[in-house]
Every structure is written in structure tokens, then in C-alpha cells.
Design a protein around this motif. Sequence first.
Motif, PDB file in Angstrom:
ATOM      1  N   SER A  14       4.283  21.780  -5.246  1.00 41.04           N
ATOM      2  CA  SER A  14       3.612  20.492  -5.409  1.00 41.04           C
ATOM      3  C   SER A  14       3.947  19.945  -6.780  1.00 41.04           C
ATOM      4  O   SER A  14       4.298  20.708  -7.697  1.00 41.04           O
ATOM      5  CB  SER A  14       2.091  20.647  -5.259  1.00 41.04           C
ATOM      6  N   LYS A 146       4.060  15.841   2.015  1.00 35.86           N
ATOM      7  CA  LYS A 146       4.347  14.548   1.387  1.00 35.86           C
ATOM      8  C   LYS A 146       3.242  13.535   1.691  1.00 35.86           C
ATOM      9  O   LYS A 146       3.505  12.368   1.962  1.00 35.86           O
ATOM     10  CB  LYS A 146       5.710  14.016   1.809  1.00 35.86           C
ATOM     11  N   ASN A 186       5.117  19.272  -1.370  1.00 33.57           N
ATOM     12  CA  ASN A 186       6.482  18.744  -1.294  1.00 33.57           C
ATOM     13  C   ASN A 186       7.213  19.089  -0.011  1.00 33.57           C
ATOM     14  O   ASN A 186       8.091  18.348   0.419  1.00 33.57           O
ATOM     15  CB  ASN A 186       7.312  19.269  -2.475  1.00 33.57           C
ATOM     16  N   GLN A 187       6.885  20.216   0.604  1.00 36.52           N
ATOM     17  CA  GLN A 187       7.708  20.719   1.692  1.00 36.52           C
ATOM     18  C   GLN A 187       6.855  21.472   2.708  1.00 36.52           C
ATOM     19  O   GLN A 187       5.722  21.845   2.410  1.00 36.52           O
ATOM     20  CB  GLN A 187       8.769  21.669   1.137  1.00 36.52           C
TER      21      GLN A 187
END
Length: 226
Positions: A14, A146, A186-187
Amino acid sequence: MMTWNTFTLQDSNSPLMEQLSYFHDHTMMILTIITILISYLILSIMMNQLSHRYLLEGQTIEIIWTILPSIILIFIAIPSLRLIYILDEINNPMISIKTTGHQWYWSYEYSDFKNIEFDSYMLPQNENISQFRLLDVDNRITVPFKSNIRMMVTAADVIHSWTIPSIGVKIDALPGRLNQINFFINQPGLFFGQCSEICGANHSFMPIVLESISPNFFLKWIINFS
């Protein structure tokens, strides 16, 4: 098998954890330089019996070792204050989740949707087929990556602490009080955490598992859960 993650921070997943890692590296670089410099001075004084005579009454060195630590503290304090404000920043959340700590499990409620709430218990060792001993749960928190997620945390009995190190989240769960924190993943992946406040005999047996998936799969999960 032992890896470098055993000795260092977990990989950042993050933006908040990335900033925390940068600050850690920045501070460690300053501390390393200070340690090397002080060690050199101590060794030079120990090896040279005449060098101490310059330190008896030296106004210059008094000024230096007063001003230099102040400058070093400024270089540490400014990034630290910046990071504190970033951690406290509240963005417009896409999803709000209410988390309640119990002795000894977590319960979750998706506030933006109806009838989506569940309890999360640690899997018994005889049922845990994964490699994560004392970390996997029967019901995982599922969020889209996201996306800004708001986590509202409280407790039903004693003080707990909802913590996931890889995304830089640690917030106390207090009875009668509702704390909140924002995070952005993020992922996709699985992120593990545990209660970080000693809350009783089974404190070590209330893990946290957050599953980050794509927004499209998250919508399907919501529909199937409903």
C-alpha cells in the motif's frame, strides 16, 4: 525456509506502507552514520592517550555537539511529521467496513451493503491445509484493490488491535469507541495480520486475513454473498 523478510519489514502493498518503509530506511541511514562516527571517535580516544586533552575545555566542540544533533533531529522530525499527517488523512472511501473485536475472534460488517456480516475464526490446525499456521481463517475480509477502504474498528469486551503489517495498518479496538482508518491496496493477494494488543488467554489465536481482488470479482462476491 528462512528468507530476508524474516529479518526486515514485509513487502509494501500500500502507499502508506511504502512511505513507512522509506522513512525507516532514511532513519536507519542517519543512525548508521552516527554509530560509525561515534565508534570512530571513541576508538581514536582509547588508542591515543593524548587526544583527550583537547576535550577538557573546548567551546568549539561544545557548540558542534549541540548544533549537530539539532540538525540531525530536524532531518528526522520533518519526514516523521509529514508521515503522521499522511496516515491521518481521510479520503472519500469507496467501501466502509465495521470491524468488532471479540474474545477471541473478529466480526465484520459491510456498512454499504445489506445483510453482509460474518464472524472470522482461526482455522483449527487439523483443518488448515495452507502453509500459514495460526494465520488462516474461515471467513476472510474481501476488498477490491486500488480502492479507498475505510475500516471502522471497535471492541465488544476488552481492548484489541486490528493490524496488517504489509499494508501499514494498526488501529486499536476499544470498547465503546469507534476508531477509523483508511487504506489503499496496490495489488491483489492475501494479507495476514494478528491482534496486536494482549487481550486474554487466546490473544494469539485471533488472526486477520484480508483478500484483495479486482473490482469486478468483488461485485460478483457481493452478489453471491447476498
